[in-house]
Design an enzyme around this catalytic site. Structure first.
Site, PDB file in Angstrom:
ATOM      1  N   GLU A 546     -19.881  25.042   5.293  1.00  0.00           N
ATOM      2  CA  GLU A 546     -20.076  23.689   5.798  1.00  0.00           C
ATOM      3  C   GLU A 546     -20.092  23.691   7.315  1.00  0.00           C
ATOM      4  O   GLU A 546     -19.630  24.620   7.963  1.00  0.00           O
ATOM      5  CB  GLU A 546     -18.973  22.764   5.287  1.00  0.00           C
ATOM      6  CG  GLU A 546     -17.568  23.137   5.712  1.00  0.00           C
ATOM      7  CD  GLU A 546     -16.521  22.206   5.126  1.00  0.00           C
ATOM      8  OE1 GLU A 546     -16.833  21.018   4.961  1.00  0.00           O
ATOM      9  OE2 GLU A 546     -15.409  22.670   4.837  1.00  0.00           O
ATOM     10  N   GLN A 548     -20.514  20.592  10.862  1.00  0.00           N
ATOM     11  CA  GLN A 548     -19.970  19.322  11.331  1.00  0.00           C
ATOM     12  C   GLN A 548     -20.526  18.133  10.560  1.00  0.00           C
ATOM     13  O   GLN A 548     -19.828  17.164  10.302  1.00  0.00           O
ATOM     14  CB  GLN A 548     -20.276  19.166  12.823  1.00  0.00           C
ATOM     15  CG  GLN A 548     -19.610  17.954  13.463  1.00  0.00           C
ATOM     16  CD  GLN A 548     -19.878  17.879  14.954  1.00  0.00           C
ATOM     17  OE1 GLN A 548     -20.669  18.642  15.481  1.00  0.00           O
ATOM     18  NE2 GLN A 548     -19.223  16.949  15.622  1.00  0.00           N
ATOM     19  N   PHE A 549     -21.804  18.206  10.157  1.00  0.00           N
ATOM     20  CA  PHE A 549     -22.433  17.063   9.502  1.00  0.00           C
ATOM     21  C   PHE A 549     -23.048  17.396   8.146  1.00  0.00           C
ATOM     22  O   PHE A 549     -23.752  16.565   7.577  1.00  0.00           O
ATOM     23  CB  PHE A 549     -23.531  16.474  10.405  1.00  0.00           C
ATOM     24  CG  PHE A 549     -23.011  15.915  11.695  1.00  0.00           C
ATOM     25  CD1 PHE A 549     -22.250  14.756  11.721  1.00  0.00           C
ATOM     26  CD2 PHE A 549     -23.277  16.555  12.892  1.00  0.00           C
ATOM     27  CE1 PHE A 549     -21.773  14.249  12.909  1.00  0.00           C
ATOM     28  CE2 PHE A 549     -22.812  16.052  14.090  1.00  0.00           C
ATOM     29  CZ  PHE A 549     -22.052  14.895  14.089  1.00  0.00           C
ATOM     30  N   GLU A 551     -23.383  20.525   4.589  1.00  0.00           N
ATOM     31  CA  GLU A 551     -22.830  21.620   3.800  1.00  0.00           C
ATOM     32  C   GLU A 551     -23.958  22.481   3.247  1.00  0.00           C
ATOM     33  O   GLU A 551     -25.108  22.047   3.161  1.00  0.00           O
ATOM     34  CB  GLU A 551     -21.989  21.065   2.635  1.00  0.00           C
ATOM     35  CG  GLU A 551     -20.801  20.229   3.078  1.00  0.00           C
ATOM     36  CD  GLU A 551     -20.110  19.531   1.914  1.00  0.00           C
ATOM     37  OE1 GLU A 551     -20.740  19.423   0.844  1.00  0.00           O
ATOM     38  OE2 GLU A 551     -18.961  19.104   2.079  1.00  0.00           O
ATOM     39  N   VAL A 552     -23.596  23.714   2.879  1.00  0.00           N
ATOM     40  CA  VAL A 552     -24.523  24.627   2.204  1.00  0.00           C
ATOM     41  C   VAL A 552     -23.954  24.896   0.812  1.00  0.00           C
ATOM     42  O   VAL A 552     -22.804  25.317   0.686  1.00  0.00           O
ATOM     43  CB  VAL A 552     -24.693  25.944   2.982  1.00  0.00           C
ATOM     44  CG1 VAL A 552     -25.708  26.834   2.271  1.00  0.00           C
ATOM     45  CG2 VAL A 552     -25.130  25.681   4.415  1.00  0.00           C
ATOM     46  N   ASP A 687     -28.571  35.272  15.106  1.00  0.00           N
ATOM     47  CA  ASP A 687     -27.400  35.653  14.305  1.00  0.00           C
ATOM     48  C   ASP A 687     -27.794  36.679  13.254  1.00  0.00           C
ATOM     49  O   ASP A 687     -27.421  36.577  12.090  1.00  0.00           O
ATOM     50  CB  ASP A 687     -26.777  34.417  13.650  1.00  0.00           C
ATOM     51  CG  ASP A 687     -25.401  34.698  13.038  1.00  0.00           C
ATOM     52  OD1 ASP A 687     -24.803  35.734  13.403  1.00  0.00           O
ATOM     53  OD2 ASP A 687     -24.939  33.915  12.204  1.00  0.00           O
TER      54      ASP A 687
END
Length: 832
Positions: A546, A548-549, A551-552, A687
């Site tokens: 998840e 700040q705004f 989720e996965v 990343d």
């Protein structure tokens, strides 16, 4: 000799996340017991992760009631630093549906005295499974030092429960089983909130204001910050990371007395104490310490102590480790008196090195292949060779003298740097430093400090060198004493996200690709080309992470192959449902977050490559907004490789999961191919790591972007001001120091990813270095004086391939290979 000295350094215990052997049978059946079992085929030996043997899991007898205490017990064989627990239910090839929705942990270091684990907020219950087949991985904060562990399922209703378990951590070769100390105290300053320096995770007893018989924050692997009022944990009180005492409140002669008990008699070489030194608040490292030794617990203390005088530093307020030589004294228990140098004394970690421990630690490091390639390398010393050991100690003393000299010199240079100011945009007009069309600048500053820890205290000559090279292909540093994180950016630099470093993360917690000239000011749902999928056909299975705004989630998408039709990227179109990853925006998201989410959809919709995760469809006609991407059944590459060994006759004979060298090379080529495609679009991933590479059953790699959001990999990221996180161990020096993210910095991360692959992901890059030391090492790359530390050559890695990795880590950006060149260089290896 330097290699030998480095090998005795403490492991960074927060990075001990190795599977301990439930799944691969290194933990034998006789070491797994239970309070009860339903049938012979659901006995404790069947409670192994990812195993379908027997009836598929351990199941306690009968219906589990809320008041019951049934448990699965594992004997780890030796003291172990336990950091992660994974659980599954009983799937039994689709014939079972029993699982534990929650569980507790009890543990024992001796098999007699059992303790109950609680997290840092005092909660004992851990969230378990939501179905019988998906695994749930939970970080254990604080970690547990134990030999025996009991997993106790918890239920609110009468139900049948079954479990499969894996445990993660590493051996606790240090052997410390308890320490005793006065309880921590409160700091009350007029006009400031109270700071509490108690040992909140201590698992012993507190009698008459003295802690005894347990372990706690001094052995949890968490190093306190320079500012003792700040903590690395969330939602905790001021001073949480330190155990501290006030000089005038103990009723002693200006000292704190601590006792340390070990599992067996040891030959001690040194003690390392991480101590705060914020002298402006009356806190200093101890002025001296005297330690007495007891060879057996029932013996008397030996009369002759070891005394050590510390070198007090009134110039550098940084917290630091103080190494106390113990002169190879033999004991099973130590009593040490630490003498105050000021009003307060505060410790966050204490560790010991001993002859026995040195031997075991070196063996463990060898097994995990944790070495550092140091430029002044030589053969490790023989433990029995006294002259070499003396030489090692002399080297350490010389290094300490050099460090003290450098600290004093850095303080002088810092005074000069206070006057240095960066050229303005007008002054640098025409300078080619900002000519790169796809990067963004971010400076890692902490406004809590007058002199930012990363760029001012740790890298003192950065500003002068950067300014001198700014118009020659280098980068200019802003005046960090005069700007905030939102102001410290070159005014003409093109940005693909807001200037706040938080925007490196997407709104769902995953990383955001940096792309050139993507305008989203007028972007709406009508601009999205992906098809709208019926959201009622998404069945949520597991939350992967998840932000700040958003989720996965891992979901099943019913009817998706038929929905996508011809041209679908899904490998198996005949199945009725497939696993997908769903990024979901929460309904309370801000307008900016919604716009960023739509931007991310637009970015993903432009990607079409066999080795890049594809956007399959969206749900954007109503809230919550969702994007549906591919997910591979073998999960991420990091977890896949860390659970395997290199293919050999032994692995075949014992049915151990394995991969071949050819498999590793094939994976490397696929990642290079995917990154070559991203580079062709001028996309910057930012990343790249094995945690962001997904794997299917045919060992096909697809590069993803949501590893950042997963709790399992939280230790791979360095947190900035409690909000943003950065994968600093994979980042190029210019990304860490100057915020420049380019395809060349992705090439650097690709080199680290190759290194992960050929170590089978058994350790974290630079595992012997703390996060702060990793940042300091990037300063050595910047200064380019030959002192930078590189990753070692993995034993599985062909020399030519390691040479390719080293080219990825070259200091000067133009000297690094391109992804096209990397792909062409790697392809021949696959066919060998």
């Amino acid at each position: 000799m330097l290699v030998a000295c480095f090998s005795v350094l403490s492991l960074s215990l927060s990075h001990c996340r190795y599977a301990l052997g439930m799944e691969d049978n290194r933990i034998k059946d006789e070491a797994i017991t239970a309070s009860s079992q339903w049938y012979e085929t659901t006995g404790p030996q069947y409670g192994r992760f990812n195993s379908e043997e027997g009836d598929g899991a351990w199941c306690p007898k009968g219906q589990l009631e809320p008041s019951d205490t049934q448990y699965l017990q594992v004997d780890l064989g030796r003291l172990t630093f336990l950091t992660v627990v994974g659980t599954q239910g009983r799937y039994a090839r689709n014939s079972g549906n029993e699982y534990a929705r929650a569980y507790r942990l009890n543990y024992s270091r001796d098999g007699v005295l059992w303790k109950s684990w609680r997290n840092r907020l005092g909660n004992a219950v851990i969230e378990g499974n939501k179905n019988a087949y998906q695994s749930v991985i939970n970080d254990i904060h604080p970690p547990i030092i134990t030999r025996y562990i009991r997993v106790i399922p918890v239920t609110k209703l009468s139900t049948t429960v079954c479990m499969r378990v894996e445990l993660y951590g590493c051996l606790w070769d240090e052997g410390l089983i308890s320490y005793s100390a006065p309880e921590g105290q409160l700091m009350q300053q007029p006009g400031h909130p109270i700071a509490n320096f108690s040992d909140s995770t201590y698992d012993g007893v507190n009698e008459r204001r003295r802690l005894s018989g347990g372990l706690g924050q001094l052995t949890d692997g968490v190093i306190g910050l320079d500012n003792f009022l700040q903590a690395r944990q969330y939602h905790v009180w001021r001073g949480y990371d330190y155990l501290g005492w006030r000089n005038d409140s103990l009723g002693t002669q200006g000292h704190v007395e601590m006792e340390f008990v070990f599992d067996r008699q040891r030959n001690f070489t040194s003690m390392k104490v991480h101590s705060n030194n914020m002298f402006s608040q009356g806190v200093k490292i101890f002025s001296s310490v005297s330690c007495w030794f007891k060879p057996r617990l029932i013996a008397a203390w030996e009369p002759e102590p070891v005394t050590f005088m510390t070198v007090l530093d009134d110039r550098n307020p940084s917290a630091r480790y103080v190494t106390v030589p113990l002169n190879r004294r033999t004991a099973k228990s130590l009593r040490c008196r630490f003498y105050f140098a000021d009003v307060w004394m505060m410790f966050s970690e204490v560790s010991f090195q001993s002859g026995n421990t040195h031997k075991h630690t070196h063996t463990f490091i060898s097994q995990q292949k944790i070495y550092l390639l140091i430029l002044f390398s030589s053969e490790p010393p023989d433990d029995g060779n006294t002259p070499i050991l003396i030489g090692c100690l002399v080297t350490i003393i010389l290094l300490l003298i050099i460090i003290i000299f450098l600290i004093l010199w850095c303080q002088c240079v810092c005074k000069v740097l206070e006057k240095v100011k960066t050229q303005t945009a007008d002054e640098t007009e025409g300078c080619p430093a900002n000519s790169d069309p796809h990067y963004e600048r971010v400076f890692l500053l902490d406004p809590q400090y007058q002199n930012p820890a990363v760029l001012r205290n740790k890298l003192p000559e950065l500003s002068q060198s950067a300014e001198a090279s700014a118009c020659g292909g280098g980068y200019a540093e802003p005046d960090v004493t005069q700007c905030t994180p939102h102001q410290c950016f070159h005014s003409n630099a093109p940005h693909y996200a807001e200037t706040d470093i938080v925007r490196l993360q997407g709104v769902t917690g995953s990383n955001m690709y940096a792309v050139p000239a993507l305008t989203v000011d007028s972007l709406t749902r009508k601009d999205i080309s992906a098809a709208e999928f019926p959201r009622q056909q998404l069945i949520f299975r597991e939350k992967l992470g998840e932000g700040q705004f958003g989720e996965v989630h891992l979901c099943e998408a019913e009817g998706l192959p038929e929905f996508l039709g011809e041209g679908s990227p899904l490998p198996d179109r005949d199945c009725l449902s497939v696993l997908v990853a769903v990024k979901q925006l929460r309904a309370d998201a801000t307008n900016q977050a919604r716009n960023d989410f739509l931007k991310e959809i637009k970015i993903m919709s432009r990607l079409n490559d066999p080795n890049i995760i594809r956007l399959l469809c969206v749900c954007v006609t109503s809230d919550p907004l969702c994007m549906v991407t591919e997910y591979m059944e073998n999960g991420d590459l990091n977890m896949f490789l860390s659970q395997r060994e290199i293919e050999s006759t032994l692995t075949h004979a014992n049915n151990i999961p394995s991969v071949s060298l050819s498999d590793l090379l094939h994976m490397s080529v696929q990642i290079a191919s995917g990154m070559k495609y991203l580079a062709s679009l001028n996309f910057v991933h930012r990343d790249l790591a094995t945690r962001n590479c997904l794997l299917d059953r045919r060992l096909t790699i697809k590069i993803a972007d949501f590893g950042m959001s997963r709790n399992l990999y939280s230790s791979d990221y360095y947190r900035i001001q409690g909000r943003a996180v950065l994968p600093i161990r994979w980042m190029a020096w210019e990304s860490i120091l100057l915020g420049k993210f380019t395809t060349a910095s992705d090439v650097w991360a690709f080199g680290v990813t190759l290194w992960e692959i050929f170590t089978l992901c058994k350790e974290q890059p630079y595992s012997l270095l703390s996060d702060e030391q990793v940042i300091e090492n990037t300063g050595e790359f910047f200064r380019n004086q030959g002192r930078q530390i590189f990753l070692y050559a993995p034993p599985l890695c062909p020399p030519s391939l390691f040479e390719l990795m080293m080219r990825c880590w070259r200091r000067d950006i133009p000297d690094r290979p391109t992804f096209e060149g990397l792909y062409q260089a790697l392809r021949p290896h696959v066919n060998q």
